[in-house]
Design an enzyme around this catalytic site. Structure first.
Site, PDB file in Angstrom:
ATOM      1  N   ASP A  67       0.817  -1.213   0.000  1.00 31.19           N
ATOM      2  CA  ASP A  67       0.000   0.000   0.000  1.00 31.19           C
ATOM      3  C   ASP A  67       0.852   1.265   0.000  1.00 31.19           C
ATOM      4  O   ASP A  67       2.061   1.207   0.199  1.00 31.19           O
ATOM      5  CB  ASP A  67      -0.968  -0.010   1.198  1.00 31.19           C
ATOM      6  CG  ASP A  67      -0.297  -0.419   2.510  1.00 31.19           C
ATOM      7  OD1 ASP A  67       0.941  -0.406   2.583  1.00 31.19           O
ATOM      8  OD2 ASP A  67      -1.022  -0.740   3.461  1.00 31.19           O
ATOM      9  N   ASN A 136      -7.893  -2.583  14.022  1.00 33.95           N
ATOM     10  CA  ASN A 136      -9.274  -2.945  13.668  1.00 33.95           C
ATOM     11  C   ASN A 136      -9.315  -4.174  12.756  1.00 33.95           C
ATOM     12  O   ASN A 136     -10.329  -4.456  12.145  1.00 33.95           O
ATOM     13  CB  ASN A 136      -9.975  -1.758  13.000  1.00 33.95           C
ATOM     14  CG  ASN A 136      -9.255  -1.289  11.732  1.00 33.95           C
ATOM     15  OD1 ASN A 136      -8.295  -1.912  11.293  1.00 33.95           O
ATOM     16  ND2 ASN A 136      -9.729  -0.198  11.159  1.00 33.95           N
ATOM     17  N   HIS A 138      -7.467  -4.631  10.038  1.00 34.83           N
ATOM     18  CA  HIS A 138      -7.177  -4.409   8.619  1.00 34.83           C
ATOM     19  C   HIS A 138      -5.864  -5.058   8.201  1.00 34.83           C
ATOM     20  O   HIS A 138      -4.959  -5.230   9.008  1.00 34.83           O
ATOM     21  CB  HIS A 138      -7.250  -2.929   8.234  1.00 34.83           C
ATOM     22  CG  HIS A 138      -6.102  -2.057   8.647  1.00 34.83           C
ATOM     23  ND1 HIS A 138      -6.286  -0.832   9.238  1.00 34.83           N
ATOM     24  CD2 HIS A 138      -4.772  -2.202   8.512  1.00 34.83           C
ATOM     25  CE1 HIS A 138      -5.105  -0.268   9.457  1.00 34.83           C
ATOM     26  NE2 HIS A 138      -4.175  -1.090   9.032  1.00 34.83           N
ATOM     27  N   GLU A 143      -9.880  -1.895   5.154  1.00 27.54           N
ATOM     28  CA  GLU A 143     -10.567  -1.583   6.401  1.00 27.54           C
ATOM     29  C   GLU A 143     -11.809  -2.470   6.565  1.00 27.54           C
ATOM     30  O   GLU A 143     -12.327  -2.999   5.583  1.00 27.54           O
ATOM     31  CB  GLU A 143     -10.998  -0.111   6.372  1.00 27.54           C
ATOM     32  CG  GLU A 143      -9.844   0.876   6.199  1.00 27.54           C
ATOM     33  CD  GLU A 143      -9.048   1.113   7.469  1.00 27.54           C
ATOM     34  OE1 GLU A 143      -9.008   0.212   8.337  1.00 27.54           O
ATOM     35  OE2 GLU A 143      -8.464   2.200   7.605  1.00 27.54           O
TER      36      GLU A 143
HETATM   37  C1  GLP Z   1      -0.742   0.458   8.492  1.00 28.12           C
HETATM   38  C2  GLP Z   1      -0.357  -0.316   7.241  1.00 28.12           C
HETATM   39  C3  GLP Z   1      -0.512  -1.803   7.424  1.00 28.12           C
HETATM   40  C4  GLP Z   1       0.154  -2.207   8.718  1.00 28.12           C
HETATM   41  C5  GLP Z   1      -0.534  -1.546   9.881  1.00 28.12           C
HETATM   42  C6  GLP Z   1       0.046  -1.924  11.211  1.00 28.12           C
HETATM   43  O1  GLP Z   1      -2.087   0.751   8.546  1.00 28.12           O
HETATM   44  N1  GLP Z   1      -1.118   0.058   6.093  1.00 28.12           N
HETATM   45  O2  GLP Z   1       0.037  -2.476   6.309  1.00 28.12           O
HETATM   46  O3  GLP Z   1       0.087  -3.598   8.862  1.00 28.12           O
HETATM   47  O4  GLP Z   1      -0.399  -0.147   9.713  1.00 28.12           O
HETATM   48  O5  GLP Z   1       1.198  -1.183  11.474  1.00 28.12           O
HETATM   49  P1  GLP Z   1       2.182  -1.453  12.661  1.00 28.12           P
HETATM   50  O6  GLP Z   1       2.991  -2.634  12.264  1.00 28.12           O
HETATM   51  O7  GLP Z   1       3.026  -0.206  12.743  1.00 28.12           O
HETATM   52  O8  GLP Z   1       1.382  -1.684  13.881  1.00 28.12           O
END
Ligand code: GLP
Length: 241
Positions: A67, A136, A138, A143
């Site tokens: 992403d 959440n 995702h 989402e």
């Molecule tokens: C963002 C990214 C996800 C990632 C998530 C969790 O929203 N788009 O790909 O998995 O955050 O991030 P973290 O690993 O910093 O908790």
């Protein structure tokens, strides 16, 4: 699901990197699906160490990121393009032409997203997809919603995601409200998936992903249907299981 609960970040990174390193050893032109966020950083450090030690080379590897934010340029310090270069690509011998991070500001999002999926397909599909998980539930930026998404698309981020991501930005107003993300279908097309999560803030999402029903209200729950998924988590993230 191969669910393993570890004591710390180091152990998670060792297990996750071991899978990726052995794939790249046996298949030097492997296609890696990569994620941003804090969760995979220690794993990326181990990949860099393996490269520096001469254990593996990424010169024939292709990467596709999950992403990217819309409305900020790739050169922004908070873009996922920058994140990936600062945490992995700048320290390994992957060729820039083999690195794919979605363009967050395409002229025609629909056409661009279809072409992104097509380039994954043309490369032979993703061998190993690294994933984090949002609070959440995702994955990528898919989402919670009424239906599982298909291919890459432009998404509006939820308040919970904007809230979680604001630590990286100067003010909440600077946090992008939209992103380009691989869809749930593009993610689960990967042959093998490694999801990494740590901390109490992820415990509910981890519970819903593993123990809940398969439902787009927890996008990660779709992984229950995948036949080659590793879930590597710490005790806090596992605390509601
Ligand atoms: C963002 C990214 C996800 C990632 C998530 C969790 O929203 N788009 O790909 O998995 O955050 O991030 P973290 O690993 O910093 O908790």
């Amino acid at each position: 699901m191969d669910i393993r609960i570890f004591n710390n970040t180091e152990e998670i990174a060792a297990a996750a990197s071991e899978i990726i390193i052995s794939k790249v050893k046996s298949c030097p032109d492997a296609i890696l699906g990569l994620a941003t966020g804090a969760s995979p950083v220690a794993t990326y450090k181990k990949l860099i160490a393996a490269y520096e030690a001469g254990v593996i080379s990424f010169k024939d590897v292709k990467t596709f990121n999950l992403d990217e934010y819309c409305s900020i340029p790739a050169t922004d310090k908070n873009s996922y393009y920058t994140f990936m270069h600062e945490n992995l690509f700048n320290f390994i011998d992957v060729l820039e032409e083999n690195v794919h991070v979605p363009n967050g500001n395409p002229e025609n999002a629909e056409e661009y997203c279809a072409a992104y999926d097509e380039s994954i397909k043309n490369a032979g599909g993703i061998d190993i997809q690294v994933l984090g998980i949002g609070r959440n539930g995702h994955i990528g930026f898919n989402e919670p919603s009424d239906a599982f998404t298909a291919g890459t698309y432009k998404v509006k981020l939820t308040e919970s995601t904007i809230e979680a991501n604001k630590i990286y930005f100067e003010s909440e107003n600077d946090v992008p409200r939209e992103a380009i993300t691989m869809g749930v279908q593009s993610i689960t097309n990967a042959k093998e998936i490694i999801l990494i999560a740590e901390g109490k803030a992820k415990a509910q999402a981890i519970h819903d992903m593993i123990k809940g029903e398969v439902s787009p209200s927890c996008p990660a729950s779709i992984l229950q249907k995948h036949n080659n998924v590793h879930i590597f988590i710490d005790k806090d993230a596992a605390s509601l299981l």
